[in-house]
Write an enzyme that holds these catalytic residues in place. Structure first.
Site, PDB file in Angstrom:
ATOM      1  N   LYS A  22      20.937  16.466 -74.580  1.00  0.00           N
ATOM      2  CA  LYS A  22      21.737  15.606 -75.460  1.00  0.00           C
ATOM      3  C   LYS A  22      20.838  14.627 -76.217  1.00  0.00           C
ATOM      4  O   LYS A  22      21.013  14.400 -77.411  1.00  0.00           O
ATOM      5  CB  LYS A  22      22.745  14.831 -74.604  1.00  0.00           C
ATOM      6  CG  LYS A  22      23.438  13.712 -75.358  1.00  0.00           C
ATOM      7  CD  LYS A  22      24.161  12.749 -74.434  1.00  0.00           C
ATOM      8  CE  LYS A  22      24.135  11.373 -75.022  1.00  0.00           C
ATOM      9  NZ  LYS A  22      24.896  10.355 -74.391  1.00  0.00           N
ATOM     10  N   ASN A  23      19.864  14.032 -75.511  1.00  0.00           N
ATOM     11  CA  ASN A  23      19.044  12.976 -76.118  1.00  0.00           C
ATOM     12  C   ASN A  23      18.015  13.509 -77.115  1.00  0.00           C
ATOM     13  O   ASN A  23      17.320  12.734 -77.766  1.00  0.00           O
ATOM     14  CB  ASN A  23      18.355  12.144 -75.032  1.00  0.00           C
ATOM     15  CG  ASN A  23      19.348  11.258 -74.296  1.00  0.00           C
ATOM     16  OD1 ASN A  23      20.468  11.047 -74.763  1.00  0.00           O
ATOM     17  ND2 ASN A  23      18.964  10.749 -73.137  1.00  0.00           N
ATOM     18  N   CYS A 115      27.796   3.325 -74.249  1.00  0.00           N
ATOM     19  CA  CYS A 115      27.823   2.840 -72.857  1.00  0.00           C
ATOM     20  C   CYS A 115      27.641   1.324 -72.820  1.00  0.00           C
ATOM     21  O   CYS A 115      26.888   0.761 -73.604  1.00  0.00           O
ATOM     22  CB  CYS A 115      26.674   3.449 -72.049  1.00  0.00           C
ATOM     23  SG  CYS A 115      26.814   5.181 -71.692  1.00  0.00           S
ATOM     24  N   ARG A 120      21.239  -3.507 -76.201  1.00  0.00           N
ATOM     25  CA  ARG A 120      20.474  -2.479 -76.906  1.00  0.00           C
ATOM     26  C   ARG A 120      20.552  -2.833 -78.382  1.00  0.00           C
ATOM     27  O   ARG A 120      21.276  -2.207 -79.134  1.00  0.00           O
ATOM     28  CB  ARG A 120      21.107  -1.102 -76.708  1.00  0.00           C
ATOM     29  CG  ARG A 120      21.171  -0.596 -75.304  1.00  0.00           C
ATOM     30  CD  ARG A 120      21.455   0.878 -75.388  1.00  0.00           C
ATOM     31  NE  ARG A 120      21.876   1.438 -74.127  1.00  0.00           N
ATOM     32  CZ  ARG A 120      22.218   2.697 -73.970  1.00  0.00           C
ATOM     33  NH1 ARG A 120      22.224   3.514 -74.996  1.00  0.00           N
ATOM     34  NH2 ARG A 120      22.583   3.166 -72.807  1.00  0.00           N
ATOM     35  N   ASP A 123      18.109  -4.431 -83.794  1.00  0.00           N
ATOM     36  CA  ASP A 123      17.064  -5.179 -84.526  1.00  0.00           C
ATOM     37  C   ASP A 123      15.797  -4.354 -84.751  1.00  0.00           C
ATOM     38  O   ASP A 123      15.185  -4.426 -85.812  1.00  0.00           O
ATOM     39  CB  ASP A 123      16.633  -6.441 -83.753  1.00  0.00           C
ATOM     40  CG  ASP A 123      17.791  -7.345 -83.445  1.00  0.00           C
ATOM     41  OD1 ASP A 123      18.916  -6.947 -83.774  1.00  0.00           O
ATOM     42  OD2 ASP A 123      17.572  -8.419 -82.876  1.00  0.00           O
ATOM     43  N   SER A 162      10.804   1.461 -77.768  1.00  0.00           N
ATOM     44  CA  SER A 162      12.213   1.810 -77.968  1.00  0.00           C
ATOM     45  C   SER A 162      12.313   3.241 -78.472  1.00  0.00           C
ATOM     46  O   SER A 162      11.761   3.562 -79.528  1.00  0.00           O
ATOM     47  CB  SER A 162      12.854   0.855 -78.979  1.00  0.00           C
ATOM     48  OG  SER A 162      14.028   1.424 -79.526  1.00  0.00           O
ATOM     49  N   ASP A 305      17.459   6.778 -66.746  1.00  0.00           N
ATOM     50  CA  ASP A 305      18.644   7.634 -66.674  1.00  0.00           C
ATOM     51  C   ASP A 305      18.754   8.396 -65.354  1.00  0.00           C
ATOM     52  O   ASP A 305      19.744   9.088 -65.122  1.00  0.00           O
ATOM     53  CB  ASP A 305      18.658   8.635 -67.841  1.00  0.00           C
ATOM     54  CG  ASP A 305      19.186   8.015 -69.127  1.00  0.00           C
ATOM     55  OD1 ASP A 305      19.676   6.868 -69.080  1.00  0.00           O
ATOM     56  OD2 ASP A 305      19.122   8.682 -70.174  1.00  0.00           O
ATOM     57  N   ILE A 327      14.294  -1.370 -67.534  1.00  0.00           N
ATOM     58  CA  ILE A 327      14.618  -0.980 -68.913  1.00  0.00           C
ATOM     59  C   ILE A 327      15.883  -1.668 -69.412  1.00  0.00           C
ATOM     60  O   ILE A 327      15.889  -2.306 -70.451  1.00  0.00           O
ATOM     61  CB  ILE A 327      14.791   0.552 -69.029  1.00  0.00           C
ATOM     62  CG1 ILE A 327      13.587   1.283 -68.432  1.00  0.00           C
ATOM     63  CG2 ILE A 327      15.013   0.968 -70.488  1.00  0.00           C
ATOM     64  CD1 ILE A 327      12.307   1.173 -69.201  1.00  0.00           C
TER      65      ILE A 327
END
Length: 419
Positions: A22-23, A115, A120, A123, A162, A305, A327
């Site tokens: 998915k990511n 979520c 998060r 910026d 990030s 995760d 994180i």
């Protein structure tokens, strides 16, 4: 809202075919906006977030269809605004901004949802686009970006690592004039996959997977065919499910080289692990796992995760394990639910200390985010009796056919349809 009913205890045993990541699929779908010709994306998982993204691309004017692969033709895109009604359920929508401003000189995206785990902020995305020459304003809940002519290459040092912002800057820079260097870039395998996809379409990106990515801007991107890499978090989730139930599993269509930190901790927990090029086997031989200490970190460190799944492992393990989450803040919302099932744990700021217990008991629990919800389902397979997991729409956002896959391993799990 749908719920899962899980019966335990069950030793999970068998084979599971891992879906596409998915990511990686999400940033790749958004990156397809950069291409003037059709692209075919293979191994895209069937998930709610993917469906939302396909709808969003369609609303922007792209032709999108799914028949095995996902086909995207962003040639006809003529709308440059990602509206609130689609964006509100999914943070990833911010990834539309970079491609839109890079290719069309304008884009606007409603500030995203997703979520509820910690800050998060967008910026870092905004700062990166500004350094490439975009003018950014925030108006009425929308981030608006524009540029006269093309974006300009820049030397960007990211304030913090990030994944999301690395994707935004890398995608936008592919069509910028000149060279862009991203320092302190995220190193995740999904970043590498997105870069490989862009290169397939004619981008010139090198260094993805290291902390320094170099992008030589090109004038246009063409089409291509690309296969999304396997989901390392889904793989890790099924490995933990077998480990905590004393079972034996083979994960196929996966990539062991993306899971070094997780496999090392499973070995520490007492699992026998073997790997091939595209498979991983784990055998607990009926043993209880041993507790492990973990500190989450950006890749190649231990993935945040997988933190919830290992919290569960520590709760049913021999000994005491300490997990430190570096994180995201607010990422222990599954712990009180596991305590309701008989687990022992104490949270001290960003650390959870779990004392293993011999067994959990079935209970009614509530999913709070994607990975936490998976750990609650697995807890149901360890627990004595029936566990009801509520709010499983979180799971549907990130795991394809999870109940069918668990059933194939011998798990007793049904979906109870909500009103």
């Amino acid at each position: 809202m749908d719920k899962f009913r899980v019966q335990g205890p069950t030793q999970l045993t068998g084979e599971v075919i891992i879906s596409g990541a998915k990511n990686a699929a999400l940033p790749i779908l958004f990156a397809a906006l950069l291409a003037e010709e059709p692209v075919e994306i293979q191994n895209v998982p069937k998930l709610r977030d993917i469906d939302t993204t396909m709808k969003l691309l369609s609303q922007l004017g792209a032709r999108v269809e799914r028949n095995g692969s996902v086909h995207v033709d962003a040639g006809p895109v003529n709308v440059f605004c990602a509206p609130y009604d689609l964006v509100k359920t999914m943070r990833a929508s911010i990834w539309a901004l970079g491609p839109l401003v890079a290719r069309f000189g304008q884009g606007q995206v409603s500030l995203p949802g997703g979520c509820a785990i910690g800050a998060r902020p967008v910026d870092l995305h905004i700062n990166g686009l500004e350094q490439l020459g975009a003018k950014i304003t925030l108006e009425e809940g929308y981030v608006k970006a524009s540029v006269n002519g093309r974006l300009k290459g820049a030397h960007i040092v990211m304030d913090k690592v990030s994944v999301g912002a690395t994707v935004t800057i890398m995608c936008a820079a592919t069509l910028a004039e000149g060279k862009t260097i991203i320092e302190n870039a995220a190193r995740e395998p999904e970043i590498v996959d997105t870069a490989n996809f862009l290169n397939t379409m004619g981008a010139k990106i090198s260094g993805a997977g290291s902390d320094k990515i170099i992008i030589e801007g090109v004038k246009r991107l063409g089409g291509g065919v690309y296969r999304v890499l396997p989901d390392r978090i889904e793989t890790g989730t099924f490995l933990v499910a077998a480990a905590v139930t004393g079972g034996k599993i083979v994960c196929r269509n996966t990539r062991p080289d993306t899971l070094d930190a997780v496999l090392a901790k499973l070995t520490d927990a007492g699992a026998d692990i073997e790997v091939g090029e595209d498979w991983i086997s784990l055998d607990m031989q009926g043993r209880r796992p041993k507790a492990v200490n973990i500190r989450t970190a950006p890749h190649p460190g231990f993935p945040t995760d997988m933190q919830a799944q290992f919290s569960l492992l520590n709760m049913v393990a021999e000994g005491t394990g300490v997990i430190t989450e570096t994180i995201f803040e607010n990422r222990f919302m599954h712990i009180p639910e596991l305590i309701r099932m008989g687990g022992h744990a104490e949270i001290e700021s960003n650390t959870v200390i779990c004392q293993g217990v011999a067994r959990l008991s079935g209970a009614q629990v509530m999913a709070t985010d994607l990975r936490a919800s998976a750990s609650l389902v697995i807890a149901g397979f360890v627990a004595q009796g029936t566990t009801i997991v509520d709010r499983i729409y979180h799971i549907d956002r990130g795991y394809e056919s999870i109940e069918e896959k668990f059933r194939a391993l011998g798990g007793q799990i049904d979906r109870i349809k909500g009103e």
